[in-house]
Design a protein around this motif. Structure first.
Motif, PDB file in Angstrom:
ATOM      1  N   GLN A   1      10.462   8.086   9.894  1.00 51.99           N
ATOM      2  CA  GLN A   1      11.295   9.049  10.879  1.00 51.99           C
ATOM      3  C   GLN A   1      10.351   9.635  11.161  1.00 51.99           C
ATOM      4  O   GLN A   1       9.805  11.181  10.582  1.00 51.99           O
ATOM      5  CB  GLN A   1      12.651   8.501  10.742  1.00 51.99           C
ATOM      6  N   SER A   2      10.263   9.741  12.429  1.00 49.53           N
ATOM      7  CA  SER A   2       9.978  11.089  13.416  1.00 49.53           C
ATOM      8  C   SER A   2      11.190  11.058  14.232  1.00 49.53           C
ATOM      9  O   SER A   2      11.070  10.647  15.028  1.00 49.53           O
ATOM     10  CB  SER A   2       8.952  11.486  13.610  1.00 49.53           C
ATOM     11  N   LEU A   3      11.382  12.471  14.567  1.00 48.60           N
ATOM     12  CA  LEU A   3      12.858  12.561  15.420  1.00 48.60           C
ATOM     13  C   LEU A   3      12.162  14.035  15.916  1.00 48.60           C
ATOM     14  O   LEU A   3      12.395  14.723  15.593  1.00 48.60           O
ATOM     15  CB  LEU A   3      14.354  13.137  15.237  1.00 48.60           C
ATOM     16  N   LYS A   4      11.536  13.592  17.150  1.00 53.38           N
ATOM     17  CA  LYS A   4      11.403  15.345  18.240  1.00 53.38           C
ATOM     18  C   LYS A   4      12.549  15.576  19.012  1.00 53.38           C
ATOM     19  O   LYS A   4      13.196  14.662  20.222  1.00 53.38           O
ATOM     20  CB  LYS A   4       9.884  15.209  19.360  1.00 53.38           C
ATOM     21  N   LEU A   5      12.659  16.850  19.037  1.00 55.36           N
ATOM     22  CA  LEU A   5      13.525  17.150  19.906  1.00 55.36           C
ATOM     23  C   LEU A   5      13.598  18.173  20.890  1.00 55.36           C
ATOM     24  O   LEU A   5      12.266  19.623  20.311  1.00 55.36           O
ATOM     25  CB  LEU A   5      14.887  18.129  19.067  1.00 55.36           C
ATOM     26  N   SER A   6      13.747  18.336  21.785  1.00 51.86           N
ATOM     27  CA  SER A   6      13.520  20.022  22.680  1.00 51.86           C
ATOM     28  C   SER A   6      14.272  21.116  22.869  1.00 51.86           C
ATOM     29  O   SER A   6      15.702  20.857  22.110  1.00 51.86           O
ATOM     30  CB  SER A   6      13.758  19.265  24.508  1.00 51.86           C
ATOM     31  N   VAL A   7      13.974  22.726  22.368  1.00 47.23           N
ATOM     32  CA  VAL A   7      14.338  23.466  21.733  1.00 47.23           C
ATOM     33  C   VAL A   7      15.398  24.584  22.995  1.00 47.23           C
ATOM     34  O   VAL A   7      14.981  24.479  24.107  1.00 47.23           O
ATOM     35  CB  VAL A   7      13.159  24.914  21.568  1.00 47.23           C
ATOM     36  N   PRO A   8      16.521  24.334  22.613  1.00 47.16           N
ATOM     37  CA  PRO A   8      17.750  24.697  23.898  1.00 47.16           C
ATOM     38  C   PRO A   8      17.145  25.926  24.300  1.00 47.16           C
ATOM     39  O   PRO A   8      16.379  26.793  23.425  1.00 47.16           O
ATOM     40  CB  PRO A   8      19.137  24.709  23.542  1.00 47.16           C
ATOM     41  N   ALA A   9      17.405  26.165  25.250  1.00 53.71           N
ATOM     42  CA  ALA A   9      16.914  27.555  25.769  1.00 53.71           C
ATOM     43  C   ALA A   9      17.809  28.819  25.120  1.00 53.71           C
ATOM     44  O   ALA A   9      19.242  28.353  24.681  1.00 53.71           O
ATOM     45  CB  ALA A   9      17.606  28.029  27.118  1.00 53.71           C
ATOM     46  N   GLY A  10      17.252  29.958  24.399  1.00 55.38           N
ATOM     47  CA  GLY A  10      18.234  30.749  23.258  1.00 55.38           C
ATOM     48  C   GLY A  10      18.293  30.569  22.002  1.00 55.38           C
ATOM     49  O   GLY A  10      18.470  31.062  21.608  1.00 55.38           O
ATOM     50  N   ALA A  11      17.799  29.228  21.866  1.00 53.47           N
ATOM     51  CA  ALA A  11      17.704  28.911  20.450  1.00 53.47           C
ATOM     52  C   ALA A  11      16.363  29.485  19.643  1.00 53.47           C
ATOM     53  O   ALA A  11      15.500  29.304  20.162  1.00 53.47           O
ATOM     54  CB  ALA A  11      17.317  27.258  20.140  1.00 53.47           C
ATOM     55  N   THR A  12      17.087  30.255  18.959  1.00 48.05           N
ATOM     56  CA  THR A  12      16.215  31.033  18.001  1.00 48.05           C
ATOM     57  C   THR A  12      15.648  30.542  16.555  1.00 48.05           C
ATOM     58  O   THR A  12      15.061  30.194  15.599  1.00 48.05           O
ATOM     59  CB  THR A  12      16.163  32.046  17.653  1.00 48.05           C
ATOM     60  N   SER A  13      17.327  29.253  16.109  1.00 50.07           N
ATOM     61  CA  SER A  13      17.053  28.525  14.541  1.00 50.07           C
ATOM     62  C   SER A  13      17.604  27.346  14.952  1.00 50.07           C
ATOM     63  O   SER A  13      18.223  26.928  15.651  1.00 50.07           O
ATOM     64  CB  SER A  13      17.568  29.654  13.780  1.00 50.07           C
ATOM     65  N   VAL A  14      16.707  25.927  13.622  1.00 44.58           N
ATOM     66  CA  VAL A  14      17.408  25.137  13.948  1.00 44.58           C
ATOM     67  C   VAL A  14      17.352  24.937  12.479  1.00 44.58           C
ATOM     68  O   VAL A  14      16.522  24.897  11.266  1.00 44.58           O
ATOM     69  CB  VAL A  14      16.734  24.182  14.965  1.00 44.58           C
ATOM     70  N   SER A  15      18.732  23.989  11.860  1.00 48.98           N
ATOM     71  CA  SER A  15      18.794  23.873  10.760  1.00 48.98           C
ATOM     72  C   SER A  15      19.222  22.198  11.322  1.00 48.98           C
ATOM     73  O   SER A  15      20.079  21.732  11.874  1.00 48.98           O
ATOM     74  CB  SER A  15      19.990  24.452   9.506  1.00 48.98           C
ATOM     75  N   PHE A  16      19.014  21.412  10.362  1.00 52.57           N
ATOM     76  CA  PHE A  16      19.228  19.871  10.052  1.00 52.57           C
ATOM     77  C   PHE A  16      20.049  19.429   8.983  1.00 52.57           C
ATOM     78  O   PHE A  16      20.582  20.245   7.942  1.00 52.57           O
ATOM     79  CB  PHE A  16      18.535  18.604  10.157  1.00 52.57           C
TER      80      PHE A  16
END
Length: 514
Positions: free
Chosen positions: A477-492
């Motif tokens: 599986q491959s999920l590509k997401l656009s990084v929102p403005a101001g986002a510095t980190s992401v967890s899933f």
């Protein structure tokens, strides 16, 4: 069209004679045979010998003498693993050798049984056929005595020269001896680059006398003697000091103790890949090797980088998985509530990898301890928990993987829902335009269960990015997401809920940014 003769249908008189002869030393061919073919002169200092031993159950090797197999285990890398079962494919030779040769699983190469119906070798050719396409100057040879491996194009396609004998008609004992003698001569006296030698007699003894028999162990020793002769022939080459040889040994399936295969028992599913050569660690026993790795190892040792368009499922045997779950081997424990799993098998933990966590605050109480919330487990431990419910189809997971299994959890008295969330670490995405989450999954849908992937930016409220409402049988599986403005980190987060439904497997998690 009639089905090809299977090794199970060999005439009883031939099988009895063959199994009796297997306890001897080195048999001689029972039919007239011409001299070994003459190959084109090789062009590579990197050379590979692949020895395919049909129906060799790896856990029986220890009880045999087998000095050459055991020597390779000490000098090389030895990875054991389990096969698929139906409905993906039977644990039989057609699918097994197709998997070894093509480097892809049966859902790609299309061979589900010994009829070879649905084969897709045009899209996924064997490694000798692939070498003929991309490195035609190599000198290649193949020798087989199970004829379908030639007639169906499984192994011999693309070889510059080949020897094809009929073990089903004539018996495998003499023909294995001929294959060993011819291959020994070619290795010693000619200059091949890639050789595939198939030996079938161990499987015949397994069918007729069982994998628990003394004769089966003695048959292993006979084949081991042939392997020793091939190794000695390589070392006797006058140019050996300037060459880089890789030797690979593999099998297509296991056997029951009583004899036979094709079903879903652990014994029938047992396979291995054993390799020694440049860059391959000595004495290594990795838990992340799979049967599809043979072809990828051949390419690696020849300096060939596979085109992604080839769609290989395998990786070179010396390359370890970088999945974070692979760090959990020291934490694996034996059974607690799972009565059907032998006590000596260490294969599960609730300990998450560093930086990961499991949220069970909404989880019910009780149930089978091993599967209360997301667990980290191995193929052997998990698939033993219950046969023939498609757990055996988790072929693209390697080593340790994460599973949420409401079906097994509910096999012991419980109260409340199955509700568990697996949480990744936070990954830096500052200044990036997109982030991609890659993973492999096996998911079986039933009833009202749910499986959702969510993303949390800067530690905020998790947002849904993917949900599953139908089966996904071991697929990347491959999920590509656009990084929102101001986002510095992401967890899933992988959030699963159920009520005695099925399960969700996650493995090979990788996060990249761009």
């Amino acid at each position: 069209m009639s089905r090809p003769v299977s090794r199970r249908s060999v005439l009883a008189t031939t099988a009895v004679a063959a199994s009796a002869a297997a306890v001897g030393t080195f048999a001689t061919a029972t039919t007239a045979h011409a001299a070994p073919p003459t190959l084109p002169n090789g062009t590579s200092k990197d050379k590979v010998l692949v020895v395919g031993i049909d129906g060799l159950r790896h856990d029986v090797i220890a009880a045999a003498s087998a000095p050459h197999l055991k020597g390779m285990m000490a000098n090389g890398t030895y990875g054991t693993s389990l096969l698929y079962t139906n409905p993906m494919a039977a644990t039989s030779s057609g699918p097994g050798w197709s998997t070894i040769s093509t480097g892809v699983w049966p859902d790609k190469h299309g061979v589900k049984d010994n009829s070879f119906a649905g084969k897709n070798y045009t899209r996924y050719p064997g490694f000798l056929a692939r070498l003929a396409q991309v490195r035609p100057q190599l000198s290649t040879y193949a020798a087989v005595d199970w004829k379908p491996l030639d007639a169906q194009g499984t192994v011999t396609a693309g070889a510059d020269a080949k020897l094809v004998l009929d073990g089903d008609r004539d018996g495998y004992t003499g023909h294995d001896a001929t294959i060993a003698a011819d291959t020994e001569s070619i290795l010693r006296n000619q200059n091949p680059d890639v050789v595939f030698a198939y030996l079938g007699q161990v499987d015949i003894v397994g069918h007729n006398l069982g994998a628990a028999s003394a004769q089966y162990r003695q048959a292993i020793d006979v084949i081991d003697g042939y392997l020793g002769r091939l190794l000695a022939a390589i070392k006797a080459r006058p140019t050996y000091a300037t060459e880089r040889w890789t030797i690979i040994v593999a099998t297509d399936h296991g056997h029951t103790n009583a004899g036979g295969h094709g079903g879903s028992t652990i014994e029938e599913r047992r396979t291995f890949v054993l390799a020694q050569g440049p860059g391959i660690a000595a004495g290594a026993t990795p838990g992340d090797t799979r049967l599809v790795d043979v072809a990828a190892t051949v390419f690696k040792q020849l300096g060939i980088v596979p085109d992604p368009a080839w769609g290989l499922d395998g990786k070179p045997i010396q390359e370890r998985s970088t999945d974070p779950f692979e760090t959990l081997y020291p934490a694996l424990a034996g059974r607690v509530d799972e009565t059907g799993i032998p006590a000596g098998i260490l294969g599960w933990t609730h300990t998450a990898p560093s930086g990961w966590s499991v949220i069970n605050s909404a989880m019910g109480t009780g149930g089978v301890a091993e599967w209360r919330g997301w667990s980290f487990t191995t193929d052997e431990f998990w698939s033993r928990s219950q046969r023939d419910q498609s757990r055996e189809l988790n072929v693209r997971s390697r080593g340790i993987f994460a599973v949420a299994d409401s079906d097994e959890w509910d096999d012991k008295a419980s109260s409340g829902p199955y509700d568990s969330t697996l949480v990744t670490p936070a990954y830096a995405v500052g200044g990036k335009s997109s982030v991609t989450l890659d993973f492999t999954t096996l998911y079986r849908q039933e009833g009202s269960q749910s499986a959702r992937v969510l993303a949390s930016w800067n530690g905020g409220t998790p947002a849904l990015v993917r949900s599953y409402t139908s089966d996904v049988i071991s697929q990347p599986q491959s999920l590509k997401l656009s990084v929102p403005a101001g986002a510095t980190s992401v967890s899933f987060r992988f959030h699963y809920t159920g009520a005695n439904n099925w399960y969700w497997v996650i493995d090979g998690v990788k996060i990249t940014t761009s």
